[in-house]
Design a protein around this motif. Structure first.
Motif, PDB file in Angstrom:
ATOM      1  N   GLY A  74      -0.477   2.943  -7.868  1.00 55.44           N
ATOM      2  CA  GLY A  74      -0.839   4.313  -7.579  1.00 55.44           C
ATOM      3  C   GLY A  74      -0.725   5.197  -8.805  1.00 55.44           C
ATOM      4  O   GLY A  74       0.189   5.031  -9.622  1.00 55.44           O
ATOM      5  N   LYS A  90       0.638   4.346  -2.489  1.00 55.24           N
ATOM      6  CA  LYS A  90       0.453   5.709  -1.997  1.00 55.24           C
ATOM      7  C   LYS A  90       1.437   6.684  -2.636  1.00 55.24           C
ATOM      8  O   LYS A  90       1.072   7.814  -2.960  1.00 55.24           O
ATOM      9  CB  LYS A  90       0.616   5.739  -0.478  1.00 55.24           C
ATOM     10  CG  LYS A  90       0.427   7.127   0.113  1.00 55.24           C
ATOM     11  CD  LYS A  90       0.500   7.114   1.628  1.00 55.24           C
ATOM     12  CE  LYS A  90       0.291   8.523   2.187  1.00 55.24           C
ATOM     13  NZ  LYS A  90       0.349   8.555   3.667  1.00 55.24           N
ATOM     14  N   GLY A 150       0.453   9.733  -6.900  1.00 53.00           N
ATOM     15  CA  GLY A 150       1.476   9.947  -5.881  1.00 53.00           C
ATOM     16  C   GLY A 150       2.571  10.893  -6.354  1.00 53.00           C
ATOM     17  O   GLY A 150       2.485  11.500  -7.425  1.00 53.00           O
ATOM     18  N   LYS A 181       0.827  -1.213   0.000  1.00 52.27           N
ATOM     19  CA  LYS A 181       0.000   0.000   0.000  1.00 52.27           C
ATOM     20  C   LYS A 181       0.858   1.258   0.000  1.00 52.27           C
ATOM     21  O   LYS A 181       0.413   2.319  -0.451  1.00 52.27           O
ATOM     22  CB  LYS A 181      -0.956  -0.004   1.182  1.00 52.27           C
ATOM     23  CG  LYS A 181      -0.345   0.313   2.531  1.00 52.27           C
ATOM     24  CD  LYS A 181      -1.403   0.277   3.627  1.00 52.27           C
ATOM     25  CE  LYS A 181      -0.834   0.665   4.978  1.00 52.27           C
ATOM     26  NZ  LYS A 181      -1.819   0.519   6.071  1.00 52.27           N
ATOM     27  N   TYR A 182       2.102   1.134   0.481  1.00 51.50           N
ATOM     28  CA  TYR A 182       2.977   2.309   0.496  1.00 51.50           C
ATOM     29  C   TYR A 182       3.533   2.594  -0.895  1.00 51.50           C
ATOM     30  O   TYR A 182       3.745   3.758  -1.247  1.00 51.50           O
ATOM     31  CB  TYR A 182       4.080   2.123   1.530  1.00 51.50           C
ATOM     32  CG  TYR A 182       3.519   1.922   2.915  1.00 51.50           C
ATOM     33  CD1 TYR A 182       2.844   2.962   3.563  1.00 51.50           C
ATOM     34  CD2 TYR A 182       3.597   0.695   3.559  1.00 51.50           C
ATOM     35  CE1 TYR A 182       2.287   2.772   4.826  1.00 51.50           C
ATOM     36  CE2 TYR A 182       3.053   0.504   4.819  1.00 51.50           C
ATOM     37  CZ  TYR A 182       2.399   1.542   5.447  1.00 51.50           C
ATOM     38  OH  TYR A 182       1.838   1.357   6.686  1.00 51.50           O
TER      39      TYR A 182
END
Length: 608
Positions: free
Chosen positions: A187, A172, A190, A168-169
């Motif tokens: 993503g 993000k 970002g 998830k990072y």
């Protein structure tokens, strides 16, 4: 508030009071510190980001990714660490690109130095610049094996480190440039652009690189007839048991679709320039000399609390800077933090800063007259890196095609996970030395080899003095444990790639190998093993302030990046990884940084 000055040699006149107190002070603006500082400021916390170098974000040498070799050689930002690979002086001198200082302002590379030359060691360049080493690297963006994340879960019990959660990072921070909208695992808005190269060359069956790729496919259990599609496989895609799959990939890089480098530099600058006026202050050309502690909290039975940093201001103050003039100093001051000091200096400088501050192995600190604030024997230990080498050959004609990227498992690997990352093409990469790389001409062809999951992590970063301007003693101790096994895997990787490149066909053939076999079609196993043992290099140092469990006396950090036994102090950079994460730690360290920000912000809001 009282604080403890840990530099007894400094007079009161040399110290001026801090003008400002911040919520957080972040030391270092690279993949660990840069994103963290931006995230903290965007959450509303006043944050000071300290960087020893300047800002080269608008300089084409750094901004245009194609110039990455020039960037890594640029004295404007380069910090030269001269490292050892072993405790054997004779073995060190066998490294073909070992470096000597001739005394006349030039370097001698390799054996037979001129009389009077001083042996420096093996160059390990780092970048003192806003954005850190993400500003001079090749910007490769890959993920570690799932187990490299999960090992932290196993050590600490903190399930937030599970591989599925860590993705998830990436989502993000990523602004993917090469996928259509709608992929739930990626993503699109970002701060870090990711792009890939052109793989259309693989559609041409008469291209020598295509013939090589088909042979690689055959040797690694892939379909040779499907190479044109396979080489475009997304290296950042999510898939079951990905770490056990031999596969071609299209190498992702943290750059935009126009070839412009994307890094923490972009995020920090965007945060400062944002109309929202986030409370982020950037202070360049500032060398952090130590962390300050509240004197009232230091002593037996107490928990020392970090309350700020001591800094020296000015350019080229650190001894690793080739422009540094020994004896040059800058004005010294102190800056205070209401909440925390967060060290993000990288695998060499973070342990050095902790030790200079009195946090580290007590015996080492006492040797240099540094008062012990917290005896932490793991600081500066556990240094690790991937082993890197290459298969280099010269052909009869250029191989005019793009890169071929592959992750695969060698036959003797101890488990099912792939252990080799390689990329092949018409380039030269044989390690680092001033002026690298050697241009072997238009017919050069290289398969660069990264051996992942090294089985030995016994390297160290040790102080040489209590002077914060002195570089530490760095010894990787390559192949110190289970070396024969790792060397066997490297040789197996080179053997597979050697067989593949000889499928190039006309007009490239015959290819004349330069190493590991020197100008022969083959050489003995022992000769190849000796080559990798003496010539392996690296540039992905990690793990010198490692996260670990409560039962590990060498653990420096807990799972939330807090320095054990110390309040108000964390380390957030590649030194926090217990093991080397995959093949390239740049993007994993940025992910670690975003996770740290989430943890710190949640903790801070809980304290309000």
């Amino acid at each position: 508030m009282r604080y403890r000055m840990l530099s007894l040699a400094l007079s009161a006149a040399a110290v001026r009071a801090a003008a400002t107190t911040y919520d957080y002070i972040v030391v270092g603006s690279g993949p660990g510190g840069g994103p963290l500082a931006a995230e903290l400021a965007r959450a509303g916390f006043s944050t000071l980001l300290l960087e020893a170098g300047g800002d080269e974000g608008d300089n084409p040498t750094y901004a245009d990714l194609m110039n990455f070799n020039e960037a890594a050689n640029d004295e404007a930002t380069r910090w030269d660490f001269w490292v050892k690979h072993s405790d054997d002086p004779e073995r060190e001198l066998k490294f073909e690109h070992t470096v000597y200082d001739t005394g006349d302002g030039t370097f001698h590379i390799g054996p037979d130095p001129p009389e009077g030359a001083k042996h420096l060691g093996i160059q390990y360049p780092r970048a003192a610049v806003l954005g850190g080493c993400a500003m001079h690297n090749a910007a490769v963006c890959t993920l570690p094996a799932d187990d490299d994340w999960n090992i932290i879960v196993n050590k600490t019990g903190d399930t937030s480190w599970e591989a599925d959660n860590m993705r998830k990072y990436l989502k993000k921070m990523e602004r993917v440039q090469y996928l259509a909208a709608g992929n739930p695992d990626r993503g699109y808005d970002g701060w870090l652009a990711t792009s890939v190269g052109d793989t259309s060359w693989a559609k041409n069956n008469s291209n020598p690189q295509t013939r090589i790729a088909k042979k690689v496919a055959e040797l690694t259990g892939q379909d040779p007839e499907n190479v044109a599609s396979l080489v475009g496989t997304d290296i950042l895609a999510k898939a079951d048991k990905m770490d056990e799959k031999n596969s071609f990939y299209n190498m992702a890089q943290h750059m935009d679709s126009q070839g412009k480098r994307n890094s923490p530099n972009n995020y920090v600058r965007a945060t400062i320039a944002d109309p929202a006026k986030y409370p982020l202050t950037l202070q360049l050309h500032t060398l952090v000399t130590r962390v300050l502690f509240d004197e009232a909290t230091v002593g037996e039975g107490k928990t020392p609390r970090a309350i700020g940093v001591e800094v020296m201001e000015g350019p080229s103050l650190y001894g690793a800077d080739p422009k540094h003039v020994k004896g040059t100093k800058g004005p010294v001051s102190q800056i205070l933090a209401k909440r925390e000091v967060i060290v993000a200096g990288g695998a060499f400088n973070s342990p050095q800063i902790l030790k200079l501050s009195g946090v580290g192995p007590a015996d080492e600190l006492k040797k240099f007259g540094i008062p012990v604030v917290k005896d932490l024997p793991g600081v500066g230990e556990n240094l690790g890196d991937n082993y890197e080498g290459s298969l280099l050959a010269l052909g009869q004609a250029p191989v005019e095609a793009g890169l071929m990227t592959l992750l695969f498992r060698t036959p003797s690997a101890p488990d099912k996970k792939r252990n080799i990352f390689t990329w092949c093409g018409a380039f030269s990469f044989e390690g680092f030395w001033p002026g690298f790389p050697t241009d072997h001409g238009p017919t050069q062809y290289t398969c660069a080899i990264v051996h992942m999951q090294p089985k030995s992590q016994t390297g160290t970063v040790k102080l040489v003095s209590a002077n914060p301007q002195d570089t530490p003693d760095i010894n990787f101790r390559f192949f110190d444990k289970h070396g024969d096994q790792d060397l066997k895997e490297l040789v197996e990787a080179a053997d597979i790639l050697r067989e593949a490149i000889h499928a190039a066909g006309p007009p490239v053939q015959p290819l004349v190998e330069q190493h590991p076999c020197k100008q022969t079609l083959n050489c003995t196993f022992e000769e190849k093993k000796e080559y990798f043992k003496t010539q392996a290099y690296s540039h992905h140092a990690t793990s010198t302030c490692a996260i670990g469990g409560d039962d590990d006396k060498f653990a420096v950090l807990d799972s939330k990046f807090r320095v054990r036994g110390v309040a108000g102090l964390r380390v957030v950079d590649a030194s926090a990884f217990p093991v080397v994460p995959g093949a390239f730690p740049s993007c994993p360290t940025m992910m670690l940084s975003v996770k740290a920000a989430e943890d710190i912000i949640a903790e801070a809001k809980g304290q309000k």
